[in-house]
Structures are given as structure tokens and as C-alpha cells.
Scaffold this active site. Structure first.
Site, PDB file in Angstrom:
ATOM      1  N   LYS A  24     -19.506 -12.820 -19.564  1.00  0.00           N
ATOM      2  CA  LYS A  24     -18.929 -12.444 -18.263  1.00  0.00           C
ATOM      3  C   LYS A  24     -17.743 -11.515 -18.489  1.00  0.00           C
ATOM      4  CE  LYS A  24     -15.940 -15.346 -16.190  1.00  0.00           C
ATOM      5  NZ  LYS A  24     -14.653 -14.770 -15.807  1.00  0.00           N
ATOM      6  N   ASN A  25     -16.886 -11.863 -19.443  1.00  0.00           N
ATOM      7  CA  ASN A  25     -15.635 -11.119 -19.617  1.00  0.00           C
ATOM      8  C   ASN A  25     -15.816  -9.821 -20.382  1.00  0.00           C
ATOM      9  OD1 ASN A  25     -14.501 -13.096 -18.155  1.00  0.00           O
ATOM     10  ND2 ASN A  25     -13.490 -14.131 -19.861  1.00  0.00           N
ATOM     11  N   CYS A 119      -9.209 -17.520  -9.991  1.00  0.00           N
ATOM     12  CA  CYS A 119      -8.753 -18.883 -10.298  1.00  0.00           C
ATOM     13  C   CYS A 119      -7.223 -18.965 -10.237  1.00  0.00           C
ATOM     14  CB  CYS A 119      -9.162 -19.260 -11.719  1.00  0.00           C
ATOM     15  SG  CYS A 119     -10.879 -19.679 -11.812  1.00  0.00           S
ATOM     16  N   ARG A 124      -0.641 -14.946 -11.646  1.00  0.00           N
ATOM     17  CA  ARG A 124      -1.443 -14.010 -12.453  1.00  0.00           C
ATOM     18  C   ARG A 124      -0.813 -12.622 -12.298  1.00  0.00           C
ATOM     19  NH1 ARG A 124      -6.470 -16.156 -13.354  1.00  0.00           N
ATOM     20  NH2 ARG A 124      -6.665 -14.604 -14.981  1.00  0.00           N
ATOM     21  N   PRO A 125       0.332 -12.379 -12.958  1.00  0.00           N
ATOM     22  CA  PRO A 125       1.016 -11.105 -12.771  1.00  0.00           C
ATOM     23  C   PRO A 125       0.185  -9.946 -13.343  1.00  0.00           C
ATOM     24  CG  PRO A 125       2.044 -12.338 -14.523  1.00  0.00           C
ATOM     25  CD  PRO A 125       1.037 -13.233 -13.907  1.00  0.00           C
ATOM     26  N   ILE A 126       0.509  -8.766 -12.862  1.00  0.00           N
ATOM     27  CA  ILE A 126      -0.156  -7.558 -13.385  1.00  0.00           C
ATOM     28  C   ILE A 126       0.892  -6.538 -13.797  1.00  0.00           C
ATOM     29  CG2 ILE A 126      -2.326  -7.849 -12.112  1.00  0.00           C
ATOM     30  CD1 ILE A 126      -1.224  -6.012  -9.955  1.00  0.00           C
ATOM     31  N   ASP A 127       2.101  -7.042 -14.095  1.00  0.00           N
ATOM     32  CA  ASP A 127       3.192  -6.121 -14.456  1.00  0.00           C
ATOM     33  C   ASP A 127       2.860  -5.269 -15.682  1.00  0.00           C
ATOM     34  OD1 ASP A 127       3.342  -8.778 -15.638  1.00  0.00           O
ATOM     35  OD2 ASP A 127       5.092  -8.039 -16.711  1.00  0.00           O
ATOM     36  N   LEU A 128       2.160  -5.835 -16.657  1.00  0.00           N
ATOM     37  CA  LEU A 128       1.843  -5.064 -17.881  1.00  0.00           C
ATOM     38  C   LEU A 128       0.864  -3.937 -17.554  1.00  0.00           C
ATOM     39  CD1 LEU A 128       1.408  -8.028 -20.405  1.00  0.00           C
ATOM     40  CD2 LEU A 128       3.413  -6.597 -20.048  1.00  0.00           C
ATOM     41  N   ASP A 310      -9.634 -20.293 -22.914  1.00  0.00           N
ATOM     42  CA  ASP A 310     -10.777 -20.631 -22.065  1.00  0.00           C
ATOM     43  C   ASP A 310     -11.545 -21.835 -22.592  1.00  0.00           C
ATOM     44  OD1 ASP A 310     -11.668 -17.204 -21.191  1.00  0.00           O
ATOM     45  OD2 ASP A 310     -10.043 -18.537 -20.602  1.00  0.00           O
ATOM     46  N   ILE A 332      -1.051 -19.803 -23.172  1.00  0.00           N
ATOM     47  CA  ILE A 332      -1.437 -18.551 -22.498  1.00  0.00           C
ATOM     48  C   ILE A 332      -1.204 -18.621 -20.997  1.00  0.00           C
ATOM     49  CG2 ILE A 332      -3.328 -16.908 -22.131  1.00  0.00           C
ATOM     50  CD1 ILE A 332      -2.517 -17.142 -25.068  1.00  0.00           C
ATOM     51  N   ARG A 402     -19.145 -19.087 -11.145  1.00  0.00           N
ATOM     52  CA  ARG A 402     -18.538 -17.794 -11.480  1.00  0.00           C
ATOM     53  C   ARG A 402     -18.829 -17.426 -12.935  1.00  0.00           C
ATOM     54  NH1 ARG A 402     -12.570 -17.678 -10.971  1.00  0.00           N
ATOM     55  NH2 ARG A 402     -13.002 -15.578 -11.711  1.00  0.00           N
TER      56      ARG A 402
END
Ligand code: EPZ
Length: 421
Positions: A24-25, A119, A124-128, A310, A332, A402
Site C-alpha cells: 500500500k505504502n 488514521c 500528523r504535521p506536514i511541516d517537513l 507499523d 515514531i 484501508r
């Protein structure tokens, strides 16, 4: 869909062979990458039938990419991409939709999308992602939960150093860099196998990507990418799930279509717990468990090639009935012990303190009414129910669907007493 549930009568040993589905990933960033191919059809084999992949295909259609599924193959044609906005409804469905940002900027020099959903594993930041794309010339403003992104003079290469080896950020930077002007360096890049799979696809399309799989990735921008055919790698977390299932239920399994090298720490860890595991042939793994497992003293989740976050919930279920005590350290994600309270309802003895969870093995778990809390936590509850004494009912299957193709059908073929109603 929402009303469906799994009825499981625990106690059966597992026996037989499972072919592991595509990753999936890896499928998700690969589907995003096809946006960058301006003409011709990209063919992706071994694309798993999952709701997350369906959502990714709907996002592609929404921006003008033609895409269709033929069995486990997905074919896309991005020659007529004509829309730079992903609707909120689709963005909210899954966290990984943020990985469309880099590809859409790379193709259209602009895009509008809302903050990602998915999830709830802590914030779930997206700053990077955003700071890296800004270094490459993107102008990104945040307004009412929407990201307005544009690169008026196109994207250009940059030397980017990630404070954390974020998988998604590494993928977004690669996707933005393959057609940017000049050279992009990614320092402290994620090293997951899915990154290598993406680099392999992009290189086959004519991109210049070097160092994938190491912590320094160099991308030299090219004018255009041409369509290609690619087979998605197998899903290492799904493989870990079925290995852990044998750890919980006992028995023996052959997993085929597994790159055991991608399983990293999981095989030696399970061997230390008393599982007989070995890989054979090009892509097969054999596991046999006869006796009660021995609890490993510590399991720390780390970026690849460390123990994967995971697989934490899946191995926690195996340690719940092992001999001894295991200390888990989840490094993580902030909120990745949501399955613990459900396992406790089955008689598991687990104490959570922040990112540490102490699991004291008990001889038996007991069937119960269980609610999946997130994708891997949900799978962990299924494993616990398979091993437990008596009947369990698992609800909120949308989380499990999912990431797992037909989880109950696969488990039934190897002897589990499980059905979906
Ligand atoms: C990918 O998520 C996977 N998802 C996750 O799998 C997996 O758990 C994770 O990598 C770690 O291996 C997909 O590939 C679709 P990260 P991603 O960016 O990219 C923090 C599953 O079960 N971070 O490596 O979101 C973040 O908060 C899913 O299939 C920032 O702080 O993971 C987290 O604590 C769950 N800022 C840590 O880094 C950022 O800009 C790891 O995140 C980005 C991330």
C-alpha cells in the site's frame, strides 16, 4: 460498509500458504508519481485492492488523470491533467493524500488541497513537507484549512536537510525534484523500501535519482518523464502481520512474494522469541511456531531499517501471550497505543506510560467485542481474536480495509475460523 463486522472463533492453529499483496505504502506514492508523466499510459502491476488505493485513484481522476483497474494492475494516463484542486472530501479520507502535493507542483506549478486526514496517530504535521517545497521555490499559504501552493517561476533544486527521516516528506521532495530546474539533495532521507521502489519507477520514466535507500538522495531535474510499466513491491507490513498471526495462533505458514530483506528486524526478533523462520527461494518465507513464545525484553520502533512502527501493534499482540515481559518504546508516532485498551478487554496485561508500553505475557486471551482504532491496531485485534479462547466480534472494519485485501478470506484459507457479516 460501516455496519460490517468480523466474527472470529479463536483457537485454531494456522497452516498453509499465503501470497502477500502489493505494498500500500508504495502504490500510493507511485500513483502520485504518474501525474508527472505528460503522455502515454503508466502500468502498475501488483497494486493491492484497498480503499486507500481506491481513494488515490479517485484523486487522480479528479485532477484529470484517466485511470482504471484491470485485476491487480492499475493503468493511468496523465496526458490531460487539467485541475489543480483536490476536494476536501477526498483529502480528508487519508493522510497519505499529502503525497500528491509534490507531484502536482511538479506538473502544474500550482495546487490547492486541504490538510490531510487519515488514521489518528497523534498530530500528523506536514511541516517537513512544506519547508522543503518552499526551499525549492514553492509559495505555500494556509487559509481556512486549505493549502494554496504555487511555483510562479517553476521549482528549482535545493539542498534539503530533514530534521527527521520522514517517509512522506522524502517522497514529496523526490516527486517535486524530478522535473525541477537543477539538482536537489535530500539529507537524512528516509530509507524505507518504498522509497527505493519509487526511485526505481521514476528512473524507469527517465528521471535522474541516485542514493535511494541511503540517507542522501540526489535528484537531477529532467525536462520530461515518459510512461513505463512497473511492478509494486510486496507489502512488508502485511507480511509481518501474517508472521505475527502464526506467532499468536501457532502452526506453520509459507509466505510467498515476500522480499525477506525488506522485513529487516522482524525476522531476527521473532526468531529470538522462539519462532522457526527462514527465507528460501527468491521470495518466500517459512515460519513454524509450536510452543508458547518467549517475550523479547525490549521492542523500540525506529525509522527503517529499525523495527517498523507499523508492526508494533502486531508484535504487541504476539507478546501479550508470550512467556515474560516486553517493554515497547514507540518512537515514531505519538498516539499509537490505541489498540491497548481493546487488548486489555481480552485479558492482556499492558501498562502504557507515554511512549512506553509494558506488556506482561498472560497464558490466554479471551474473546470479546472489539473496535478497530486504526489500520494496524485493527489488524492486531484480529490476530488477538484468532488466538483467544472463545468468540470475538471486531467492528469498524473500514480501518482494516484501508490496508488489507480480504483479510478474512486470506486467513480462512489457512485455517482460521473467521467470517465477515
Ligand atoms: C508513512 O507515513 C506510512 N504511510 C506510515 O504507514 C508509516 O507508519 C510511516 O511512514 C512511518 O514508517 C504511508 O507511507 C502512506 P513519516 P508518513 O512522515 O509518511 C513526523 C500505515 O499504517 N512528521 O515518516 O506520514 C510524524 O508526525 C501508515 O500504512 C513531522 O513531524 O510518516 C511522525 O511522528 C501509518 N513532520 C513521524 O514524523 C512532517 O512534516 C513519521 O512520519 C512529517 C512527519
Amino acid at each position: 460498509m460501516e455496519k460490517q463486522k468480523l466474527i472470529i472463533n479463536g483457537g485454531n492453529q494456522l497452516q498453509g500458504e499465503i501470497t502477500v499483496q502489493g505494498a500500500k505504502n508504495s502504490s500510493l506514492p507511485l500513483l502520485s508519481a504518474t501525474v508527472l508523466v505528460c503522455e502515454g499510459e503508466c502500468v502498475l502491476h501488483n497494486c493491492p485492492r484497498l480503499t486507500d488505493v481506491d481513494y488515490a485513484m479517485r484523486i487522480l481522476s479528479c485532477i484529470g488523470v484517466k485511470c482504471r483497474r484491470e485485476g491487480s494492475t492499475v493503468i493511468t494516463d496523465a496526458s490531460a491533467v487539467n485541475n489543480n484542486e483536490i476536494p476536501q472530501s477526498l483529502m480528508r479520507e487519508m493522510r497519505s493524500s499529502i503525497v500528491f502535493l509534490g507531484a502536482m507542483l511538479g506538473r502544474l506549478n500550482s495546487c490547492k488541497l486541504s490538510f490531510p486526514g487519515g488514521c489518528e496517530l497523534g498530530p500528523r504535521p506536514i511541516d517537513l513537507h512544506l519547508s522543503a517545497l518552499r526551499e525549492m521555490g514553492a509559495v505555500i499559504t494556509e487559509q481556512h484549512g486549505y493549502l494554496l501552493c504555487s511555483a510562479p517561476r517553476g521549482l528549482h533544486g535545493a539542498d534539503i536537510s530533514l530534521s527527521f527521516p520522514s517517509v512522506g516528506a522524502t517522497e514529496n521532495i523526490m516527486l517535486a525534484a524530478v522535473r525541477a530546474k537543477g539538482i536537489t539533495q535530500i539529507h537524512n532521507a528516509a530509507r524505507e523500501p518504498e522509497i527505493c521502489d519509487l526511485a526505481k519507477f521514476l528512473t524507469a520514466c527517465g528521471a535522474k535519482v541516485h542514493g535511494a535507500g541511503t540517507d542522501i538522495i540526489i535528484v537531477e531535474g529532467v525536462e520530461r518523464l515518459s510512461a513505463t510499466e512497473h511492478t509494486v513491491i510486496s507489502d512488508r507490513i502485511v507480511a509481518a502481520t501474517y508472521l505475527a498471526a502464526v506467532g499468536c495462533c501457532k502452526g506453520e505458514l509459507i509466505l510467498s512474494g515476500v522480499q525477506s530483506a525488506y522485513l529487516g528486524q522482524i525476522i531476527p526478533l521473532m526468531q529470538s522469541m522462539g519462532c522457526r523462520i527462514y527465507s528460501f527461494g527468491r521470495d518466500s518465507v517459512y515460519i513454524r511456531v509450536k510452543d508458547r513464545l518467549k517475550a523479547p525484553p525490549t521492542i523500540r520502533t525506529m525509522p527503517y531499517p529499525g523495527f517498523p512502527t507499523d508492526a508494533q501493534a502486531l508484535l504487541m499482540t504476539a507478546t501479550a501471550t508470550a512467556q515474560g515481559t516486553t517493554v515497547f518504546v514507540e518512537n515514531i508516532f505519538e498516539n499509537r497505543y490505541r489498540h491497548v485498551s481493546e487488548l486489555a478487554r481480552m485479558g492482556a496485561k499492558i501498562k502504557v506510560e507515554g511512549k512506553v508500553a509494558v506488556v506482561e505475557g498472560v497464558p490466554t486471551l479471551y474473546g470479546s467485542e472489539l473496535q478497530a482504532t486504526d489500520l494496524r491496531g485493527g489488524a492486531a485485534l484480529v490476530l488477538a481474536a484468532l488466538a483467544a479462547e472463545g468468540r470475538s466480534v471486531v467492528t469498524r472494519l473500514c480501518y482494516i480495509d484501508r490496508g488489507y485485501e480480504n483479510i478474512e478470506a486470506v486467513l480462512r484459507t489457512v485455517g482460521a475460523d473467521i467470517r465477515r457479516v
